[in-house]
Design a protein around this motif. Structure first.
Motif, PDB file in Angstrom:
ATOM      1  N   THR A 178       0.840  -1.198   0.000  1.00 24.30           N
ATOM      2  CA  THR A 178       0.000   0.000   0.000  1.00 24.30           C
ATOM      3  C   THR A 178       0.875   1.247   0.000  1.00 24.30           C
ATOM      4  O   THR A 178       1.858   1.320   0.728  1.00 24.30           O
ATOM      5  N   THR A 207      -3.020   6.336   1.182  1.00 30.29           N
ATOM      6  CA  THR A 207      -4.125   5.378   1.065  1.00 30.29           C
ATOM      7  C   THR A 207      -4.666   5.039   2.446  1.00 30.29           C
ATOM      8  O   THR A 207      -3.914   4.975   3.418  1.00 30.29           O
ATOM      9  N   GLU A 254      -6.055  14.481  -0.710  1.00 35.07           N
ATOM     10  CA  GLU A 254      -7.263  13.712  -0.466  1.00 35.07           C
ATOM     11  C   GLU A 254      -6.914  12.238  -0.290  1.00 35.07           C
ATOM     12  O   GLU A 254      -6.193  11.653  -1.104  1.00 35.07           O
ATOM     13  N   ARG A 266      -6.722   8.319  -0.492  1.00 34.85           N
ATOM     14  CA  ARG A 266      -7.052   7.373  -1.558  1.00 34.85           C
ATOM     15  C   ARG A 266      -7.756   6.171  -0.928  1.00 34.85           C
ATOM     16  O   ARG A 266      -7.170   5.468  -0.101  1.00 34.85           O
ATOM     17  N   SER A 315     -10.657   2.774  -1.839  1.00 35.24           N
ATOM     18  CA  SER A 315     -11.369   2.042  -2.882  1.00 35.24           C
ATOM     19  C   SER A 315     -12.777   2.621  -3.001  1.00 35.24           C
ATOM     20  O   SER A 315     -13.297   3.270  -2.082  1.00 35.24           O
ATOM     21  N   ASP A 316     -13.405   2.387  -4.140  1.00 35.81           N
ATOM     22  CA  ASP A 316     -14.776   2.866  -4.330  1.00 35.81           C
ATOM     23  C   ASP A 316     -15.701   2.286  -3.258  1.00 35.81           C
ATOM     24  O   ASP A 316     -16.588   2.983  -2.736  1.00 35.81           O
ATOM     25  N   ARG A 330     -15.050   4.025   0.115  1.00 33.26           N
ATOM     26  CA  ARG A 330     -15.522   5.411   0.122  1.00 33.26           C
ATOM     27  C   ARG A 330     -17.051   5.478   0.221  1.00 33.26           C
ATOM     28  O   ARG A 330     -17.603   6.424   0.799  1.00 33.26           O
TER      29      ARG A 330
END
Length: 233
Positions: A53, A57, A163, A165, A167-168, A171
């Protein structure tokens, strides 16, 4: 290794003894006898996962619903991360509280989380490699997500320079309050029952094992006695 209980029931910080020499170092990442003695039940490893990672993130917050639930054991083998455990068990005296620990490749600490607890992490270095040991195979069934940026939780994520980071899926995860209203979260009483069942099962296995060892020893003694009598006769 030393196993310390944290202030959220079911979470523990494992501090291994490191043996360095001119070749490098050696340590036990997990010792079942020491772990079981400190926690009261063993940690059966069904799957080992690895992530790499980058800084900036956030992974999480993730948990698994009961049944069957999933306990986890996390350590950072390269770089450093801030790992945050959040109590998402409805009815727990520490519901909504968090505890943050640093996992890195220097002290080599590990974090154990019992079933029902959620956690997430963010790198403190440009890149971090994390190993996850899980008590059950990952199937996606019962996966629980809570938004790591939930303003009510106000988790102390490191500044990644912009911002975060995510994953969709992470989030779009609900806040803790939304997840509780939707009935997505595990109950504290249910989790405690699971912990007790695991402890009782481990105790029975230990008793059965001791009984078998006693029987085997008695059988060997009988065989040795019979052999001596045959030689005398």
């Amino acid at each position: 290794m030393k196993v310390d209980a944290l202030d959220i029931d079911g979470s523990y910080l494992i501090r291994p003894t490191i043996f360095p020499d001119d070749r490098g170092l050696f340590l036990e990442v997990l010792s079942q006898p020491a772990f079981a003695e400190a926690v009261g039940r063993p940690f059966p490893v069904a799957q080992v996962n690895c992530t790499s990672t980058v800084r900036g993130t956030i992974r999480g917050l993730h948990a698994v619903a009961l049944p069957p639930g999933q306990a986890g054991y996390t350590t950072c083998v390269n770089g450093a991360v801030l790992d945050i455990v959040v109590d998402v068990r409805v009815g727990s005296p520490t519901f909504g509280r968090h505890h943050a620990v640093v996992l890195d490749d220097q002290e080599r600490h590990a974090l154990y989380l019992a079933e029902g607890l959620a956690h997430g992490f963010a790198p403190l270095t440009d890149e971090a490699t994390v190993l996850y040991l899980s008590s059950r195979l990952h199937s996606g069934t019962g996966a629980i997500g809570v938004n790591a940026l939930d303003p009510d939780l106000a988790l102390p994520w490191p500044d990644g320079g912009g911002e975060p980071r995510l994953s969709d899926k992470d989030r779009a995860a609900p806040t803790l309050r939304e997840a509780a209203r939707s009935g997505l979260l595990p109950g504290y009483a249910e989790c405690r029952r699971q912990y007790a069942l695991d402890r009782d099962a481990a105790a029975r296995r230990d008793q059965d094992g001791a009984g078998r060892r006693d029987q085997d020893a008695a059988g060997r003694r009988d065989q040795d006695g019979a052999a001596r009598r045959d030689r005398v006769g």
